[in-house]
Design a protein around this motif. Structure first.
Motif, PDB file in Angstrom:
ATOM      1  N   LYS A   1       0.950  -1.062  -0.182  1.00 33.33           N
ATOM      2  CA  LYS A   1       0.111   0.008  -0.081  1.00 33.33           C
ATOM      3  C   LYS A   1       0.866   1.233  -0.093  1.00 33.33           C
ATOM      4  N   ARG A   2       0.531   2.144  -1.043  1.00 31.98           N
ATOM      5  CA  ARG A   2       1.236   3.443  -1.083  1.00 31.98           C
ATOM      6  C   ARG A   2       0.495   4.534  -0.148  1.00 31.98           C
TER       7      ARG A   2
ATOM      8  N   PHE B   1      -9.239   0.159  -1.922  1.00 28.41           N
ATOM      9  CA  PHE B   1     -10.142  -0.879  -1.626  1.00 28.41           C
ATOM     10  C   PHE B   1      -9.607  -2.317  -2.367  1.00 28.41           C
ATOM     11  N   GLN B   2      -8.925  -3.168  -1.758  1.00 23.15           N
ATOM     12  CA  GLN B   2      -8.457  -3.857  -2.194  1.00 23.15           C
ATOM     13  C   GLN B   2      -9.425  -5.202  -2.158  1.00 23.15           C
ATOM     14  N   ARG B   3      -9.439  -6.058  -3.125  1.00 22.80           N
ATOM     15  CA  ARG B   3     -10.254  -7.327  -2.961  1.00 22.80           C
ATOM     16  C   ARG B   3      -9.876  -8.350  -1.913  1.00 22.80           C
TER      17      ARG B   3
ATOM     18  N   ALA C   1       0.506   2.773   5.165  1.00 20.67           N
ATOM     19  CA  ALA C   1       1.466   2.263   4.170  1.00 20.67           C
ATOM     20  C   ALA C   1       1.488   0.671   4.162  1.00 20.67           C
ATOM     21  N   ASP C   2       2.679  -0.082   3.811  1.00 22.12           N
ATOM     22  CA  ASP C   2       2.614  -1.513   3.751  1.00 22.12           C
ATOM     23  C   ASP C   2       2.289  -1.982   5.058  1.00 22.12           C
ATOM     24  N   LEU C   3       1.515  -3.315   4.669  1.00 20.92           N
ATOM     25  CA  LEU C   3       0.926  -4.000   6.081  1.00 20.92           C
ATOM     26  C   LEU C   3       1.626  -5.373   6.289  1.00 20.92           C
TER      27      LEU C   3
END
Length: 438
Positions: free
Chosen positions: A371-372, A378-380, A421-423
């Motif tokens: 994730k930036r 909204f990711q599936r 940010a990134d998870l």
């Protein structure tokens, strides 16, 4: 004339080319005007319609004190009579029977009771029901019952008149989207019809020379038009009057004519495709000519290119009938995401529905998520509940805005906030379940 662009500029963090999702939602709802017109419809046709006015209960519900159990009704005062240890068992004479629709109307002595069924009106002088499973009868024909006095408290198992709804109280509030339980409630009040908002008129069409309808020959470089079918299905779930205007070629004159027709026939116009910066993307250009643009880009993935504004059927601002316009992206998943996050709340508000945000549910990631920061994503995802009762979720493969298959496989959106940010696996996220949404 005051323009959407001018007033939208007052919104915090306003950037028409990369507007934060929350700001876009605020701008859209600022320009929504609920429909004023209403109509009466039979209850059988009222499911999913929007209630136009408060429904006031014309009766008490229930209409009389009644039994909540199959058992025996009696005057609970006998439970409060001082008794010695030898009188722990209470014995009552059975004076008669009461059924739903067939009340007992005779007089009842202090030490008597009435055999009563669930829903039957409480006989005069009775305020308590002892369930039949607590009662002993040595002989069903001997006219007596016996039960432990401590087995029931005074007033137990009695439904009071009006305890569900009192006459003159609000049964349902205006703005409610009527559900099956609401239809039953209205019927229980003796109502045969109900005042609802007229259906919102929504026109929609797809743009692009490359589009073909299912069943047509798929020429080289062409694709089947999924967006129009997806939009039609999403609109059907909202019970609006959907007007399918088909496909429009990438020609400015054809697009302008269709937009004016749509504005004449509808309250809201939805297009898919033609809002990015390609040489053949004309929707945003025509929107600026025919009306007023509030924004044309979101800080969102998928769904960055989205135009919102207002157009007039007369071809110039202020001429003819005005309609709100949402120029949705052409990529299939982006079309769906922007519809659910931006368009759907606006359509419900215009239809007169009271705000009912889709709830976000806390969950744990089962896999790392890229994730930036600086945009809402909204990711599936595919979510499930673990043995500990906690929700867990993992992305459903490709997050490309053109990968409709992973949208079909998903059962939720993984909602990643603007600054996230990134998870890592195990991190907390919010999910928006599709059930009830799509």
């Amino acid at each position: 004339m005051t323009t959407l662009n001018t007033l939208s500029g007052c919104v915090t963090r306003y950037d028409p080319q990369a507007l934060p999702v929350s700001a876009a939602q605020a701008i859209v709802l600022q320009w929504v005007t609920p429909l004023a017109a209403s109509e009466r419809v039979p209850l059988a046709d009222a499911l999913t319609r929007v209630l136009a006015a408060d429904v006031i209960s014309p009766i008490d519900v229930p209409a009389h004190d009644n039994s909540a159990m199959d058992g025996y009704a009696f005057d609970g005062a006998v439970l409060e009579t001082p008794r010695g240890p030898e009188a722990e068992t209470l014995t009552l004479n059975v004076a008669g029977k009461a059924f739903a629709g067939h009340p007992y109307t005779g007089a009842i002595a202090r030490n008597a009771c009435v055999r009563i069924m669930t829903g039957a009106p409480m006989p005069a002088g009775c305020d308590t029901v002892v369930p039949q499973e607590h009662v002993k009868r040595s002989n069903p024909d001997d006219g007596h019952i016996a039960f432990a006095a401590q087995a029931v408290a005074r007033g137990a198992n009695r439904r009071r008149r009006g305890e569900d709804l009192a006459r003159g109280s609000v049964a349902l509030h205006a703005g409610r989207v009527l559900r099956a339980s609401d239809i039953g409630l209205l019927a229980s009040l003796g109502l045969t019809d109900v005042e609802v908002k007229q259906r919102l008129r929504v026109a929609y069409f797809s743009t692009g020379d490359e589009l073909r309808s299912p069943g047509e020959t798929l020429d080289a470089g062409c694709i089947y038009d999924s967006n129009r079918y997806t939009l039609g299905a999403m609109l059907k779930r909202l019970d609006v009057e959907a007007i399918d205007l088909g496909r429009v070629r990438d020609e400015p004159a054809a697009l302008a004519a269709t937009l004016k027709l749509a504005a004449e026939r509808a309250d809201v116009v939805l297009t898919s495709g033609g809002v990015s910066v390609g040489e053949a993307d004309f929707t945003r250009t025509q929107l600026q000519k025919l009306g007023d643009v509030a924004f044309w880009g979101l800080a969102m993935r998928p769904g960055r290119p989205l135009a919102f504004g207002r157009i007039w059927s007369g071809g110039t601002p202020g001429a003819g009938h005005a309609a709100l316009l949402f120029g949705l992206p052409g990529n299939p998943v982006a079309t769906m995401v922007t519809f659910y996050q931006i368009v759907r709340p606006a359509l419900l508000a215009m239809a007169g529905a009271a705000p009912q945000p889709v709830p976000l549910i806390p969950a744990r990631c089962e896999a790392p998520v890229k994730k930036r920061p600086g945009r809402t994503e909204f990711q599936r995802g595919l979510a499930h509940r673990g043995g500990d009762g906690q929700w867990r979720v993992a992305p459903t493969g490709s997050q490309s805005s053109g990968a409709l298959s992973t949208m079909s496989e998903a059962n939720c959106f993984i909602v990643l906030a603007h600054e996230t940010a990134d998870l890592d696996a195990g991190d907390a996220v919010d999910i928006m379940l599709f059930d009830g949404l799509v």
